[in-house]
Design an enzyme around this catalytic site. Sequence first.
Site, PDB file in Angstrom:
ATOM      1  N   CYS A   1       0.810  -1.220   0.000  1.00 32.29           N
ATOM      2  CA  CYS A   1       0.000   0.000   0.000  1.00 32.29           C
ATOM      3  C   CYS A   1       0.842   1.268   0.000  1.00 32.29           C
ATOM      4  CB  CYS A   1      -0.947   0.010   1.208  1.00 32.29           C
ATOM      5  SG  CYS A   1      -0.093   0.039   2.793  1.00 32.29           S
TER       6      CYS A   1
ATOM      7  N   GLN B   1       4.005  -9.700   2.992  1.00 26.29           N
ATOM      8  CA  GLN B   1       3.866  -9.250   1.612  1.00 26.29           C
ATOM      9  C   GLN B   1       5.088  -9.641   0.782  1.00 26.29           C
ATOM     10  OE1 GLN B   1       3.217  -5.198   2.829  1.00 26.29           O
ATOM     11  NE2 GLN B   1       1.018  -5.280   2.413  1.00 26.29           N
TER      12      GLN B   1
ATOM     13  N   SER C   1       9.254   1.100   6.729  1.00 29.14           N
ATOM     14  CA  SER C   1       7.805   1.252   6.619  1.00 29.14           C
ATOM     15  C   SER C   1       7.341   2.607   7.127  1.00 29.14           C
ATOM     16  CB  SER C   1       7.100   0.150   7.420  1.00 29.14           C
ATOM     17  OG  SER C   1       7.404  -1.120   6.906  1.00 29.14           O
TER      18      SER C   1
ATOM     19  N   ALA D   1     -12.217  -7.888   1.982  1.00 29.09           N
ATOM     20  CA  ALA D   1     -11.944  -9.041   2.834  1.00 29.09           C
ATOM     21  C   ALA D   1     -10.622  -9.720   2.468  1.00 29.09           C
ATOM     22  CB  ALA D   1     -13.094 -10.045   2.723  1.00 29.09           C
ATOM     23  N   GLY D   2      -9.714  -8.955   1.870  1.00 27.52           N
ATOM     24  CA  GLY D   2      -8.390  -9.479   1.568  1.00 27.52           C
ATOM     25  C   GLY D   2      -7.515  -9.448   2.809  1.00 27.52           C
TER      26      GLY D   2
ATOM     27  N   MET E   1      -5.486  -7.121   4.006  1.00 30.59           N
ATOM     28  CA  MET E   1      -5.609  -5.891   4.783  1.00 30.59           C
ATOM     29  C   MET E   1      -6.964  -5.800   5.460  1.00 30.59           C
ATOM     30  SD  MET E   1      -3.885  -3.078   5.592  1.00 30.59           S
ATOM     31  CE  MET E   1      -2.817  -2.360   4.351  1.00 30.59           C
TER      32      MET E   1
ATOM     33  N   GLU F   1       6.418  -2.429  11.699  1.00 35.62           N
ATOM     34  CA  GLU F   1       5.222  -3.207  11.352  1.00 35.62           C
ATOM     35  C   GLU F   1       5.625  -4.521  10.691  1.00 35.62           C
ATOM     36  OE1 GLU F   1       3.814  -3.814   8.181  1.00 35.62           O
ATOM     37  OE2 GLU F   1       5.190  -2.697   6.924  1.00 35.62           O
TER      38      GLU F   1
END
Length: 457
Positions: free
Chosen positions: A50, A120, A109, A190-191, A193, A114
């Site tokens: 993201c 990822q 990040s 609903a992935g 994240m 995090e």
Amino acid sequence: MSLLAVGISHQTAPVTLLEQVAMSGDDTVKTLHELLDCEHVSEALVLATCNRVEIFAEVDRFHGGVTDVSRVLARHAGTGVEDLSPYVTVHYEDQAARHLCTVAAGLDSMVVGETQVLGQLRAAYALAQAEGTIGRELHPVTQRALRVGKRVHAETGIDKAGASLVSVALDRVTARIGDLAGRSVLVVGAGSMGALAATTLARRGAQVTVTSRTPATAARLAESVGGRAADLEALTTELSGADVLVTCTGATGTVVGTDVVTAATTGRTTPLVVVDLALPRDVDAAVAALPGVHVVDLASLQGERAARPGEPVAGSVAADDVAAAHALVELETSLLRAERQAAAVAPTVSALRSQAAEVVDAELLRLSTRLPDLDARARAEIARTVRRVVDKLLHEPTVRVKELAGAPDGTDYAGALRALFGLGLAGESTDVLADAVSVDASATTTLDQLPAEREIP
């Protein structure tokens, strides 16, 4: 071959540009194969999150590799390389490996420490493996980065303060409307994240409703957090009864328009907080101007970070933990460098031994023509003796060159060996990388700051 990292992240680029280069799963697969079609790229991995899109590639020339990768990024973004240049960061060899390890550890990040980026990276690695775009050069680099990430989170205290981007965003919501316990929160998406958001909200006592383009996925997520699922077509109705909207889909266009939010907030007396963690954004930017609506998005979090340079968004990561994490990155990067340099020396050592064997064979053949009456037993003993002498003479320099290759002094011992023995390796690059690239390992270098390619005399 050399390791190259070229990308765009929250460190140098505004969210509007990050939205422009954002990649979905299909985009990433297409980009991986575009990269392998480039002249100078032999392996590639794409890390798209993201707040970053970074390409790690094995290339045969520095400038040619940078040009190839930058053009692929620009084509994907629908713009020219010159427009991206001020924001595209470039790392080479040790710097690229160190950068990937730093990213995996959560040290680069938006929220320092995090852990989501580690997952990822693991997913990006699996995708590159599945698509056949990663090979023997990038495998050990990526595996080392994943190892660093795990060690940092297991062996330092960075996790104690290293919150996820979701947690930081929800902290901003709490600061605006108070405790989330008992509050109605609508999660759109609903992935991975979305799942993280729903789980975090449930832990904070919120009443979670999940909606998604895939109803079955939304239902499973809602059930796992003790919430309920809703139909995406009922978005306006669901939003009208929510205190908070959290949206994080993988859509490429607007999911929540101004008309939807306007209709949902008409007549309400309580504020609505919208948390948009998608890239590109899910919520129309004009929503922020609506009365009674407060928006928390990546742009606002990035702005907050910029207002406090050098300080993480979470605001409470201990300096000792960050220092310990960086020390682990340096340690693992140095080990990786030694491994890569030792591996790079292997073809030179092999070429030297092959050349020596050819010389021995030629001289033994000459001996047989000069002494044709030499009996077979004597001939065999002479051959064994000559080969033992050559092996003993080569043993020390070949062992030492492997040891010295991992030394941090930057000396090209393999190159010296090739020059001394006149070894020419097939496919050897004439790109003077060490001279062409002068980049501070501790700094971020953008594409437009790189020196021009130098002509080789």
